[in-house]
Design an enzyme around this catalytic site. Structure first.
Site, short mmCIF file in Angstrom:
data_model
loop_
_atom_site.label_atom_id
_atom_site.label_comp_id
_atom_site.label_asym_id
_atom_site.label_seq_id
_atom_site.Cartn_x
_atom_site.Cartn_y
_atom_site.Cartn_z
N HIS A 472 27.93 75.26 -86.89
CA HIS A 472 26.57 75.47 -86.38
C HIS A 472 26.56 75.49 -84.85
CE1 HIS A 472 22.09 75.02 -86.75
NE2 HIS A 472 22.25 74.54 -85.53
N GLU A 473 27.22 74.51 -84.24
CA GLU A 473 27.23 74.43 -82.78
C GLU A 473 28.05 75.55 -82.17
OE1 GLU A 473 25.02 72.59 -81.73
OE2 GLU A 473 24.75 71.36 -83.51
N HIS A 476 26.02 78.64 -81.78
CA HIS A 476 25.08 78.65 -80.65
C HIS A 476 25.70 79.28 -79.39
CE1 HIS A 476 21.50 76.86 -82.15
NE2 HIS A 476 22.05 75.69 -82.46
N GLU A 495 18.01 78.60 -83.63
CA GLU A 495 18.33 77.72 -84.75
C GLU A 495 18.44 78.45 -86.08
OE1 GLU A 495 19.50 75.08 -84.12
OE2 GLU A 495 18.70 74.46 -82.19
#
Length: 813
Positions: A472-473, A476, A495
C-alpha cells in the site's frame, strides 16, 4: 474563514496566497533539542512571483480569518542583536558535493524580543483583504501569506543573494537580487547539482534588511516597505523561528526501547507547525535541509540521498538531505531518534546487484518520450531507472525490534518493490527508507518521498499484514506523491488507488501463488472491504461519505489562492476509511469493465502522462474513457461516475449489485462452513453425549480468520468454552493485528475475562487500531471493562497521538 475556528472540529484553512507568489525551493538549517523539545533554526524561501504562472479562476470566495475590517497593522521586530547562549550551533564549510549548510551561530533563546507566536490575539492584522486579495492594492504594500501554526517566529529578513561569490554568472544584472533568484531557479534539470550548491550558498548570504511580519492562528504575513507587488517583493527571504513542544506537526515521544525521538506524524495540519510554508498542493517545491542533533541520534528525512552524519564538535552530528523533484510541502517528513539500521543476516549477490545506487547524474540522461511536468531530473527519462526493479532501500527501527524486522519485514521488501515495478513501471523515487515508528503512531503506515513509516503492528503474526501494508505504501510513490490531488478533498485519488494496487502488488509479490489462488484472495479481501464499507456508511455522517464534496467547485480557490479542506480538522476523519474503500471499489469496477490487462496497460500510460503533476478526478476519468473501446463503455461517462460514485453518500448503486457475488467467493464460502461448525460447538451442552463427533476445523488464511471472527461477532452469545477453543485452535493471540483486533472485540462483547490481558496488550501495543475498542469497552457498561479502558488510557495518554487521545477522551469521560 473565522480565525476562531475550533481546531479539532472544523475545516482546515489553507491561507497562503499562492495565486500571487510561489515558494519554489526551501533551505532549512535546524537544530533538534530533545531537552527542551524544540526544533529551531532558519528557513530560506526562494520565491517566484505570480506573473510567471497562470492564476486559477474561482467562482467562490473564501472567507477570511478575521473578525473586523480594520487596516493591517504590522509590528516591526526589535533589532535582532541576540546574545549567543546556545553552544550547540556549529558552522561547516559549504562543499560542492554535499551542500552542507552552515550554522548561523546566533539564536534567540529568550522567547521575548522579536518573538511572534501563533496565537489568536497575536495579530494586529484584521483586514478581510489579506487572504482574499493580497496582490497589488494600488498604494498598499504586497503581503506574503504563509501557512503557519504553533511556531515562534523571531526574525524575517531579505537575503542579499548578490553578495554570493560567483553568483554574477547567473545574470547580466548582478545587482538585481530578484533577477538572480529567477535565473537560479531557471537552471536546466541537468545542472541540478550546481543549482543546489548555489541555493546553499545563497541561504548563507548576509541579510540586507529586516522585513515587517506578524502572525495569527493560521498564518505568518510578511511585507516590505515600498514593495507594492509580488514582483517587487524580495524573492529570497530568511525566517528565523522555533517550534513549540505542543506543536501539532511533530510528536516528541519515546521509542519501543524507551529512548527519546521526534517525528512528523501526518498531522491534519500537515507541516505548518514544523516550518512556515505554502500548504496548498499547487505550491510544488523542492528542498534541502541540514539538521543537527546529538551524535547518538539518526536523522531520517524525505531526501534523494542516503545521508551520512558529519561529525561536529561536542558530540553533535549534522545530516543533510535534498530533493530535486518538486512536491507539495506537506509531503516533507523527518524522524530523529536512536534508530538502528536493520540488515538481513544473509545478503545474496543478486540483491547487491539490483540495489546499486542510481542517484541523478548529468551523464545518465537518456530521454524516453516527453514528460508533461515542470522540468526536473526525472527518473522516467533515464534508461537505467526504467529497468530498475528494486531500488536501494534501508530499514531502521529501535534495536529491540531487530529480530521482528529481520524475520518479517526485510524479506518482503525486494519482492514487493519488484511487483510494483512489474505493474506500473519506473519507480518515481531513487531510493527508500523504511522506519518502524513508535507505538503512538496513529496509522499502520504513511508514505512520503523516499521514506515510509510503518507501525510496529505490522510486524506481528504472519507476513500478510506487513506485506499488504508495505505494498500500500509503495503504491503511494505513484499515487499520492508522484501524482497528487490538486484538491485535497479528493483523497480517493491517493488512497483508493493505493488500496486497489496493494492487492495487485501483493499477489505478484507472492511468487508461489497460482493465478487462481491470487484471484480468490483478492475476492476475499473485496468481501471484507464490502463489510467495512457497509459498517462505515451506517455509522458516519452522510456528508463525510462523499468522495468529491465540492462537486463542480472542486479545485477552485479564492483569487489569492486560499481555500479550505472540508472537515480537515475533525479528529474522527482520521479514522474513516470511506475514501479508501469507495475509491477501491470504483477502480475495481472499472478494471472489471475494461478487463484487467486493458486497465493496467492504460494505468501505465496514465502514470507516464501525469507523473510529476497534480490532477483532479476528471483528468483520470476523461483519459480512461478516451482509451476505452466504444463497446466497453455503455453507460460509462464522467458525469455518471461522478453521480454514482463520487458525489453521493452511502454505497454506490453499481456496487450494490455485486454484494451477493462477493459473499459467494470460494474462500468466503469456506469460512461460512467453518462458522457453521463453531455455531454447532457453541450450542452443545457442557456435558455432551459420547456419540457426538468432534468437529474438524480447517486451517484458515489470516483474512479468513478475520471474516470468521466477524461472523462470530454477529452471534448473540458465544460461551467462554467456545472462546477458549477458538483461541487454542487458531492461536489468536499470536496472529496479526487485524485478527487480534476482531478477537479483542469478541472478548469485550462476551466479557471473556480470562483474555482481558489480550485487550490490554492490544490497547498498549497496537494504538493505531485500538481506538474504537475503548468505545466498545465503555458501551458495555461493565465496571471492570470500563476500569480496564481508563487504566490503559492513563498509561498511554501522554504518549498517544493527539487526535487519537481527543477521540478516546470523549469516549471515556
Amino acid at each position: 474563514m473565522d480565525k476562531k475556528l475550533d481546531p479539532s472540529r472544523d475545516d482546515l484553512p489553507l491561507v497562503a496566497n499562492t495565486s500571487h507568489i510561489l515558494v519554489k525551493h526551501y533551505v532549512l538549517d535546524l537544530d533538534v533539542d530533545f531537552e527542551s523539545q524544540v526544533i529551531e533554526g532558519t528557513i530560506v524561501l526562494f520565491l517566484e512571483s505570480g506573473n510567471r504562472f497562470k492564476k486559477r479562476s474561482s467562482s467562490t470566495e473564501v472567507a477570511c480569518p478575521s473578525e473586523s475590517n480594520e487596516a493591517c497593522k504590522f509590528r516591526m521586530p526589535e533589532p535582532c542583536q541576540i546574545p549567543v547562549t546556545n553552544t550547540k550551533t556549529f558552522s561547516s564549510k559549504i562543499g560542492y558535493n554535499d551542500f552542507v549548510i552552515c550554522g548561523k551561530g546566533e539564536k534567540d533563546t529568550s522567547g521575548k524580543d522579536g518573538n511572534h507566536d501563533n496565537q489568536e490575539q497575536a495579530s494586529g492584522i484584521s483586514s478581510s483583504k489579506y487572504c482574499c486579495d493580497t496582490g497589488n492594492h494600488g498604494s498598499e504594500e504586497f503581503l506574503l501569506v504563509l501557512d503557519c501554526c504553533d511556531l515562534s517566529v523571531l526574525k524575517v529578513e531579505e537575503v542579499d543573494v548578490a553578495a554570493v561569490p560567483g553568483i554574477e554568472k547567473f545574470t547580466r544584472s548582478p545587482k538585481l537580487r530578484n533577477q538572480i533568484v529567477h535565473e537560479l531557479m531557471a537552471l536546466p534539470a541537468d545542472r541540478w547539482r550546481e543549482q543546489l550548491d548555489y541555493y546553499a550558498r545563497c541561504s548563507q548570504a548576509p541579510g540586507c534588511g529586516e522585513l515587517l511580519f506578524d502572525t495569527d492562528t493560521w498564518s505568518l504575513q510578511i511585507r516590505k516597505t515600498g514593495a507594492q507587488t509580488a514582483t517587487d517583493f524580495p524573492h529570497a527571504i530568511r525566517i528565523q523561528y522555533r517550534t513549540k513542544p505542543q506543536g501539532r506537526s511533530v510528536t516528541w515521544t519515546s521509542d519501543q526501547s524507551g529512548r527519546p525521538c521526534v517525528y512528523t506524524v501526518g498531522s491534519p495540519i500537515n507541516n505548518r507547525a514544523l516550518f512556515p510554508c505554502q500548504e496548498p498542493p499547487v505550491a510544488m517545491s523542492t528542498w534541502q535541509a541540514t539538521v543537527r542533533a546529538a551524535a547518538s541520534f539518526v536523522v531520517l528525512m524525505s531526501g534523494e540521498n542516503s545521508a551520512k552524519p558529519t561529525q561536529l564538535q561536542e558530540d553533535y552530528s549534522s545530516w543533510h538531505y535534498y530533493v530535486t523533484m518538486p512536491m507539495p510541502a506537506s509531503t516533507f517528513t523527518i524522524a530523529v531518534g536512536s534508530w538502528t539500521e536493520m540488515k538481513p543476516e544473509i545478503c545474496s549477490s543478486n540483491d547487491v546487484a539490483t540495489e546499486r545506487s542510481f542517484s541523478p547524474s548529468e551523464a545518465d540522461f537518456r530521454y524516453i518520450g516527453v514528460c508533461g511536468h515542470m522540468e526536473y531530473p526525472c527518473r522516467f527519462q533515464k534508461a537505467s531507472a526504467t529497468t530498475q526493479k528494486i531500488i536501494p532501500h534501508r530499514v531502521f527501527a529501535p534495536a529491540c525490534l531487530k529480530g521482528a524486522c529481520q524475520e518479517t519485514l526485510l524479506p518482503l521488501i525486494p519482492p514487493c518493490l519488484s511487483a510494483a515495478h512489474s505493474v506500473l513501471g519506473t519507480h518515481p523515487f531513487s531510493r527508500l527508507d523504511i522506519l518502524i515508528v513508535p507505538a503512538n503512531f496513529s496509522s499502520l503506515g504513511m508514505a512520503s518521498p523516499h521514506i515510509v513509516f510503518l507501525s510496529q503492528s505490522t510486524l506481528t503474526g504472519m507476513s500478510q499484514l506487513c506485506g499488504t501494508r508495505l505494498c500500500h505504501e509503495i503504491a503511494h510513490a505513484w499515487f499520492g506523491l508522484a501524482i497528487g490531488a490538486r484538491d485535497w478533498t479528493e483523497e480517493w485519488l491517493s488512497e483508493g488507488f493505493a488500496t486497489h494496487l496493494e492487492d495487485v502488488f501483493w499477489a505478484k509479490a507472492q511468487q508461489q501463488l497460482a493465478p487462481h489462488e491470487a484471484r480468490e484472495q483478492q475476492e476475499l479481501r473485496a468481501c471484507l472491504r464490502w463489510r467495512r464499507l457497509q459498517d462505515e456508511v451506517q455509522n458516519s455522517p452522510e456528508e463525510m461519505q462523499v468522495l468529491r464534496p465540492n462537486k463542480e467547485k472542486t479545485g477552485h480557490v479564492s483569487d489569492s489562492g486560499s481555500s479550505v479542506i472540508r472537515h480537515g480538522l475533525n479528529p474522527e476523519k482520521v479514522f474513516m476509511q470511506v475514501h479508501y474503500l469507495k475509491g477501491y471499489f470504483l477502480l475495481r469496477f472499472l478494471a472489471k469493465r475494461l478487463g484487467e490487462d486493458t486497465y493496467f496497460s492504460f494505468l501505465r500510460k496514465f502514470v507516464h502522462t501525469f507523473h510529476g503533476q497534480l490532477i483532479l478526478s476528471q483528468d483520470f476519468l476523461q483519459m480512461l474513457l478516451e482509451n476505452i473501446p466504444e463497446e466497453k463503455r455503455p453507460e460509462l461517462s464522467v458525469g455518471n461516475i461522478f453521480r454514482d460514485w463520487l458525489e453521493s453518500s452511502g454505497i454506490p448503486q453499481p456496487l450494490q449489485r455485486e454484494r451477493q457475488a462477493l459473499a459467494e467467493c470460494g474462500l468466503a464460502q469456506q469460512v461460512s462452513a467453518e462458522v457453521a461448525k463453531w455455531v454447532r460447538v457453541n450450542r452443545r451442552p457442557r456435558k455432551r453425549k459420547r456419540k457426538d463427533r468432534e468437529e474438524v476445523f480447517e486451517k484458515l488464511l489470516p483474512d479468513q480468520l478475520v471474516l470468521l471472527l466477524e461472523h462470530l461477532l454477529e452471534q448473540k452469545t458465544v460461551t467462554p468454552r467456545t472462546l477458549q477453543s477458538l483461541e487454542r485452535i487458531y492461536r489468536l493471540s499470536e496472529q496479526d493485528a487485524e485478527v487480534r483486533h476482531r478477537w479483542c472485540e469478541l472478548i469485550v462483547k462476551h466479557k471473556y475475562t480470562k483474555a482481558y490481558r489480550d485487550v490490554e496488550r492490544f490497547l498498549q501495543e497496537d494504538q493505531a487500531m485500538g481506538i474504537y475498542l475503548y468505545g466498545e469497552l465503555m458501551l458495555s457498561e461493565d465496571p471492570r471493562q470500563q476500569h480496564l479502558a481508563r487504566r490503559c488510557f492513563e498509561l498511554s495518554r501522554e504518549q498517544m497521538d493527539k487526535s487519537s487521545a481527543e477521540v478516546v477522551a470523549e469516549m471515556l469521560f
